[in-house]
Write a protein that holds these residues in place. Sequence first.
Motif, PDB file in Angstrom:
ATOM      1  N   THR A 101      38.443  26.187  48.860  1.00 19.99           N
ATOM      2  CA  THR A 101      37.919  24.999  48.185  1.00 19.99           C
ATOM      3  C   THR A 101      38.886  23.823  48.316  1.00 19.99           C
ATOM      4  O   THR A 101      38.517  22.683  48.010  1.00 19.99           O
ATOM      5  N   GLN A 142      30.731  19.186  46.819  1.00 22.88           N
ATOM      6  CA  GLN A 142      30.023  20.274  46.160  1.00 22.88           C
ATOM      7  C   GLN A 142      29.258  21.150  47.143  1.00 22.88           C
ATOM      8  O   GLN A 142      29.080  22.347  46.914  1.00 22.88           O
ATOM      9  N   SER A 143      28.840  20.578  48.257  1.00 23.81           N
ATOM     10  CA  SER A 143      28.164  21.372  49.285  1.00 23.81           C
ATOM     11  C   SER A 143      29.113  22.396  49.898  1.00 23.81           C
ATOM     12  O   SER A 143      28.690  23.453  50.367  1.00 23.81           O
ATOM     13  N   THR A 145      32.063  23.417  48.093  1.00 26.52           N
ATOM     14  CA  THR A 145      32.669  24.170  46.988  1.00 26.52           C
ATOM     15  C   THR A 145      31.769  25.266  46.436  1.00 26.52           C
ATOM     16  O   THR A 145      32.229  26.378  46.168  1.00 26.52           O
ATOM     17  N   VAL A 146      30.486  24.967  46.227  1.00 24.28           N
ATOM     18  CA  VAL A 146      29.594  25.901  45.539  1.00 24.28           C
ATOM     19  C   VAL A 146      29.510  27.264  46.221  1.00 24.28           C
ATOM     20  O   VAL A 146      29.673  28.299  45.563  1.00 24.28           O
ATOM     21  N   ASP A 149      32.765  29.095  45.627  1.00 20.58           N
ATOM     22  CA  ASP A 149      32.892  29.499  44.218  1.00 20.58           C
ATOM     23  C   ASP A 149      32.030  30.718  43.913  1.00 20.58           C
ATOM     24  O   ASP A 149      32.448  31.607  43.157  1.00 20.58           O
ATOM     25  N   VAL A 150      30.822  30.752  44.465  1.00 20.08           N
ATOM     26  CA  VAL A 150      29.924  31.884  44.214  1.00 20.08           C
ATOM     27  C   VAL A 150      30.572  33.184  44.682  1.00 20.08           C
ATOM     28  O   VAL A 150      30.605  34.182  43.948  1.00 20.08           O
ATOM     29  N   TYR A 201      24.048  29.329  46.901  1.00 14.83           N
ATOM     30  CA  TYR A 201      23.915  28.001  46.301  1.00 14.83           C
ATOM     31  C   TYR A 201      23.335  28.064  44.888  1.00 14.83           C
ATOM     32  O   TYR A 201      22.692  27.121  44.433  1.00 14.83           O
ATOM     33  N   ARG A 202      23.598  29.183  44.214  1.00 11.23           N
ATOM     34  CA  ARG A 202      23.198  29.266  42.806  1.00 11.23           C
ATOM     35  C   ARG A 202      23.982  28.222  42.009  1.00 11.23           C
ATOM     36  O   ARG A 202      25.200  28.157  42.083  1.00 11.23           O
ATOM     37  N   GLY A 203      23.271  27.408  41.243  1.00 14.99           N
ATOM     38  CA  GLY A 203      23.928  26.369  40.443  1.00 14.99           C
ATOM     39  C   GLY A 203      24.243  25.105  41.217  1.00 14.99           C
ATOM     40  O   GLY A 203      24.890  24.195  40.684  1.00 14.99           O
ATOM     41  N   TYR A 204      23.775  25.034  42.466  1.00 13.60           N
ATOM     42  CA  TYR A 204      24.098  23.870  43.315  1.00 13.60           C
ATOM     43  C   TYR A 204      23.529  22.576  42.736  1.00 13.60           C
ATOM     44  O   TYR A 204      24.244  21.563  42.635  1.00 13.60           O
ATOM     45  N   SER A 207      25.405  21.492  39.733  1.00 17.12           N
ATOM     46  CA  SER A 207      26.701  20.920  40.111  1.00 17.12           C
ATOM     47  C   SER A 207      26.545  19.484  40.592  1.00 17.12           C
ATOM     48  O   SER A 207      27.339  18.609  40.231  1.00 17.12           O
TER      49      SER A 207
END
Length: 227
Positions: A101, A142-143, A145-146, A149-150, A201-204, A207
């Motif tokens: 990240t 965010q594209s 990072t997400v 992070d997942v 991309y859960r929560g994308y 975010s």
Amino acid sequence: MPEPVLTVRVPERRPSGTMEDKRNIPIIEWEHLDKRKFYVLGVAMTMVIRVSVYPFTLIRTRLQVQKGKSLYHGTFDAFVKILRADGVTGLYRGFLVNTFTLISGQCYVTTYELTRKFVADYSQSNTVKSLVAGGSASLVAQSITVPIDVVSQHLMMQRKGDKMGRFQVHQGPQGQGLIAFGQTKDIIRQILRADGVRGFYRGYVASLLTYIPNSAVWWPFYHFYAG
């Protein structure tokens, strides 16, 4: 090119006794940035910070996921139990993946500066440039990072004993877990089987709705204050 010097003016005292705050903070544009220092020292400084706070990020994630107080009774209790069960390495599960990240941070600033430079061809307003650049920078960051992070959060959930997350890393010979990126590959395969690419991309959208408005509004206020 010499580095820009930060000039601070001492507020002048008026005869009436009032203070007038005169700011003269230079705006550093892309062409003023020392790219070598930014990309090397920026990553190094962020890495040092990441190493120091990551164990608490892992503990926070586990406390949020657990049912009630089934495993840990608090931050200190979780810290002690993880150390006893897995040693120091247990506090850094998913750390290697999470370090990717750092790329998003560099992409954020790069996108921000390049977008400001592009928008400057159409508008010289700092508000317009900062608004567009801030939103674009968060979209790119965010594209990246997400998905990272997942995967890293699923790795954080791996522990000896009971299963915490949706997925469990398969055991190697003699019941030992797969090491390093072997666990990462295992988790990635399980996510793909269960949810496909969308699983990364859960929560994308959440975010984006959090960070894009925040970034788009923060930068214009920064330039307004600096001016």
